[in-house]
Design a protein around this motif. Structure first.
Motif, short mmCIF file in Angstrom:
data_model
loop_
_atom_site.label_atom_id
_atom_site.label_comp_id
_atom_site.label_asym_id
_atom_site.label_seq_id
_atom_site.Cartn_x
_atom_site.Cartn_y
_atom_site.Cartn_z
N ARG A 1 33.39 36.76 32.83
CA ARG A 1 33.67 35.94 34.15
C ARG A 1 34.88 36.72 34.75
O ARG A 1 34.71 36.78 36.10
CB ARG A 1 34.01 34.32 33.68
N GLU A 2 35.97 37.12 34.15
CA GLU A 2 37.00 37.79 34.61
C GLU A 2 36.59 39.18 35.13
O GLU A 2 37.14 39.41 36.32
CB GLU A 2 37.98 38.26 33.49
N LEU A 3 35.75 39.69 34.48
CA LEU A 3 35.27 40.96 34.88
C LEU A 3 34.06 40.83 36.30
O LEU A 3 34.52 41.55 37.36
CB LEU A 3 34.19 41.85 33.93
N GLY A 4 33.65 39.76 36.15
CA GLY A 4 32.80 39.43 37.65
C GLY A 4 33.72 39.27 38.69
O GLY A 4 33.37 39.49 39.88
N LEU A 5 34.62 38.26 38.53
CA LEU A 5 35.88 38.19 39.55
C LEU A 5 36.36 39.10 40.14
O LEU A 5 36.61 39.35 41.32
CB LEU A 5 36.79 37.07 39.07
N LEU A 6 36.86 40.16 39.18
CA LEU A 6 37.46 41.45 39.53
C LEU A 6 36.42 42.35 40.59
O LEU A 6 36.88 42.66 41.54
CB LEU A 6 37.88 42.03 38.34
N VAL A 7 35.23 42.42 40.11
CA VAL A 7 34.26 43.03 40.76
C VAL A 7 34.04 42.50 42.11
O VAL A 7 33.81 43.02 42.81
CB VAL A 7 32.82 43.49 40.06
N ALA A 8 34.12 41.29 42.20
CA ALA A 8 33.78 40.28 43.43
C ALA A 8 34.85 40.73 44.51
O ALA A 8 34.59 40.65 45.59
CB ALA A 8 33.63 38.82 43.01
N VAL A 9 35.97 40.76 43.97
CA VAL A 9 37.40 41.16 44.71
C VAL A 9 36.92 42.33 45.58
O VAL A 9 37.14 42.55 46.71
CB VAL A 9 38.42 41.01 44.08
N TYR A 10 36.57 43.42 44.68
CA TYR A 10 36.22 44.67 45.18
C TYR A 10 35.26 44.58 46.11
O TYR A 10 35.24 45.06 47.30
CB TYR A 10 35.88 45.72 44.04
N GLY A 11 34.08 43.60 45.83
CA GLY A 11 33.17 43.72 46.75
C GLY A 11 33.40 43.14 47.90
O GLY A 11 33.11 43.45 49.22
N LEU A 12 34.32 42.16 47.98
CA LEU A 12 34.72 41.34 49.09
C LEU A 12 35.41 42.23 50.02
O LEU A 12 35.42 42.12 51.25
CB LEU A 12 35.62 40.12 48.78
N CYS A 13 36.34 42.96 49.50
CA CYS A 13 37.25 43.84 50.45
C CYS A 13 36.46 44.89 51.00
O CYS A 13 36.63 45.27 52.11
CB CYS A 13 38.41 44.48 49.60
N ARG A 14 35.47 45.51 50.16
CA ARG A 14 34.70 46.40 50.60
C ARG A 14 33.87 45.98 51.93
O ARG A 14 33.47 46.68 52.89
CB ARG A 14 33.63 47.16 49.67
N LEU A 15 33.27 44.77 51.59
CA LEU A 15 32.54 44.22 52.71
C LEU A 15 33.47 43.94 53.91
O LEU A 15 32.93 44.07 55.01
CB LEU A 15 31.87 42.85 52.21
N ALA A 16 34.72 43.36 54.02
CA ALA A 16 35.32 43.18 54.86
C ALA A 16 35.69 44.23 55.86
O ALA A 16 35.73 44.18 57.10
CB ALA A 16 36.64 42.65 54.44
N LEU B 1 44.83 42.84 43.01
CA LEU B 1 45.37 43.46 44.05
C LEU B 1 45.07 45.10 44.19
O LEU B 1 44.60 45.41 45.24
CB LEU B 1 46.62 43.16 44.22
N LEU B 2 45.06 45.80 43.08
CA LEU B 2 44.76 47.04 43.26
C LEU B 2 43.34 47.41 43.26
O LEU B 2 43.02 48.01 44.03
CB LEU B 2 45.33 47.64 41.79
N VAL B 3 42.52 46.51 42.76
CA VAL B 3 40.90 46.86 42.89
C VAL B 3 40.74 46.42 44.19
O VAL B 3 39.84 47.26 44.76
CB VAL B 3 40.21 45.81 41.76
N ALA B 4 41.33 45.39 44.87
CA ALA B 4 40.92 45.18 46.20
C ALA B 4 41.34 46.51 47.15
O ALA B 4 40.52 46.71 48.36
CB ALA B 4 41.98 44.00 46.61
N GLY B 5 42.51 47.14 47.00
CA GLY B 5 42.77 48.32 47.62
C GLY B 5 41.71 49.35 47.53
O GLY B 5 41.31 50.06 48.53
#
Length: 416
Positions: A59-74, A122-126
């Protein structure tokens, strides 16, 4: 008739056309994308094991990858707009510098034993923000560096170089994680962004002298066509967007969450085994790039791309039932089919898009591919925890089959 058949076979014989490499700027782009993808493999392998090391789970991995994906999508639409307005190479360079800083931060956090998932997020988001800016610009710049007759070969070369680097990356990354640490793997990733940025900086503004590819319908009035009008009037673009969105409905979750679970739980293969599975897919993708370079004589690239996508669907369905060795083979076949589909469809879209809209059109295609990625990874984490990875692989195969079957039914794609 016999001479005609022989000529057609010669044109369709798979080969790698190296003519685009005569261009200095294309060579720099070629090197930048190859080294960047090599680093991406380290990120993909190291992140799951970093999350598990600090006490997280699927679940935590999925959330972090989702953060990456949302930022990339944005930032994907912004990447396309900026590529058209300020230059694709500038956008790519800025994106690489942003990813360099973020990835270096992850490496420091890993080395110092930080267990703060918020900081890691936050770093993954970057890195996600930088990736969103980079990719549409990368697709938009190739037609500006090469003449139209070299475009498919250039796309195939880029794919081949990227997957060649990615083929080495996962296996090496798995060894680095096992022998050293996830922090060491992220350090390598950061260094690759630095090298890529140097290559891109060397391209400079010289690429503006190149003549961009113009749509077949291009005319003196083409610059007056807006993206909104193109979307409204082009059945090809609309069909490509629908197929792309549907085909990628569950692929992101399968690769980023389902595959690590398959390797660690179902196959008990560990980080090295996970790296091997990624390497198998990447090796197949590399072969697909070589194969697609020899398909320049095709009369209907679109139909071939859709049939190739159906092959990918069948291969994905076999992965969880074939054991480790069989999964390697099935993922390799899926990789071949995936690259053939991507190269042909990207070339079709590029050749049917006016130069001043290339960035925005490619960002729209990417947005369709990535739009459901964050949801896909979160749902994948829940599904894997509740039902196991097999269900996720079967769902992915079904959505791929439906997407490419629909594409075959659309004349706008089928007849290109």
């Amino acid at each position: 008739m016999a001479d005609s058949v022989t000529t057609t076979r010669r044109r369709l014989r798979p080969r790698l056309d190296l003519t685009p490499l005569r261009s200095r700027n294309f060579r720099l782009l070629f090197a930048a994308e190859a080294v960047s993808v090599f680093g991406d493999a380290f990120h993909a392998v190291a992140l799951p094991w970093l999350v598990y090391r600090i006490g997280g789970g699927a679940r935590e991995l999925g959330l972090l990858v989702a953060v990456y994906g949302l930022c990339r999508l944005a930032t994907t639409p912004l990447g396309g707009i900026l590529a058209d307005r300020v230059g694709a190479w500038r956008v790519m360079l800025a994106a690489d510098l942003a990813r360099l800083a973020s990835t270096a931060g992850i490496a420091v956090a890993a080395f110092t034993g930080v267990r703060d998932l918020l900081l890691l997020g936050l770093l993954v988001a970057g890195t996600g923000l930088g990736a969103g800016l980079f990719q549409p610009a990368a697709y938009a710049i190739t037609p500006r560096l090469l003449p139209p007759e070299q475009l498919q070969s250039g796309n195939a070369l880029n794919s081949t170089a990227a997957f060649a680097a990615g083929l080495a990356g996962p296996g090496v990354a798995g060894l680095v994680v096992v022998a050293l640490s996830p922090g060491a793997a992220f350090t390598v990733d950061a260094l690759t962004f630095a090298v890529s940025a140097v290559c891109l900086a060397a391209i400079g503004a010289g690429h503006r002298r190149a003549v961009p590819v113009v749509a077949e319908a291009g005319s003196p009035s083409a610059p007056r066509v807006t993206f909104r009008r193109l979307l409204r009037e082009s059945p090809l673009l609309r069909a490509v967007l629908v197929v792309t969105a549907a085909a990628n409905l569950t692929v992101g979750g399968m690769v980023r969450v389902g595959l690590p679970s398959l390797a660690s739980v179902d196959l008990a293969a560990g980080p090295g085994g996970f790296g091997g599975l990624l390497a198998a897919f990447t090796g197949g993708s590399l072969a697909g790039g070589l194969f697609s370079a020899g398909l320049t004589g095709l009369r209907r690239r679109g139909a071939t791309a859709m049939f190739s996508g159906l092959v990918m669907a069948g291969a994905v369905a076999l992965v969880p039932f074939a054991g480790y060795a069989g999964a390697l083979v099935a993922l390799a076949v899926a990789g071949v089919a995936s690259t053939v589909t991507n190269v042909l469809i990207i070339t079709v879209v590029q050749q049917n898009t006016a130069g001043h809209l290339l960035g925005r059109v490619m960002s729209a295609v990417l947005f369709a591919a990535l739009g459901l990625f964050p949801l896909s990874t979160v749902v994948a984490g829940v599904v894997v925890d509740a039902y196991g990875s097999t269900v996720l692989f079967l769902a992915t195969a079904a959505t791929l089959a439906a997407a490419f079957g629909f594409g075959l039914s659309r004349r706008a794609i089928r007849d290109r």
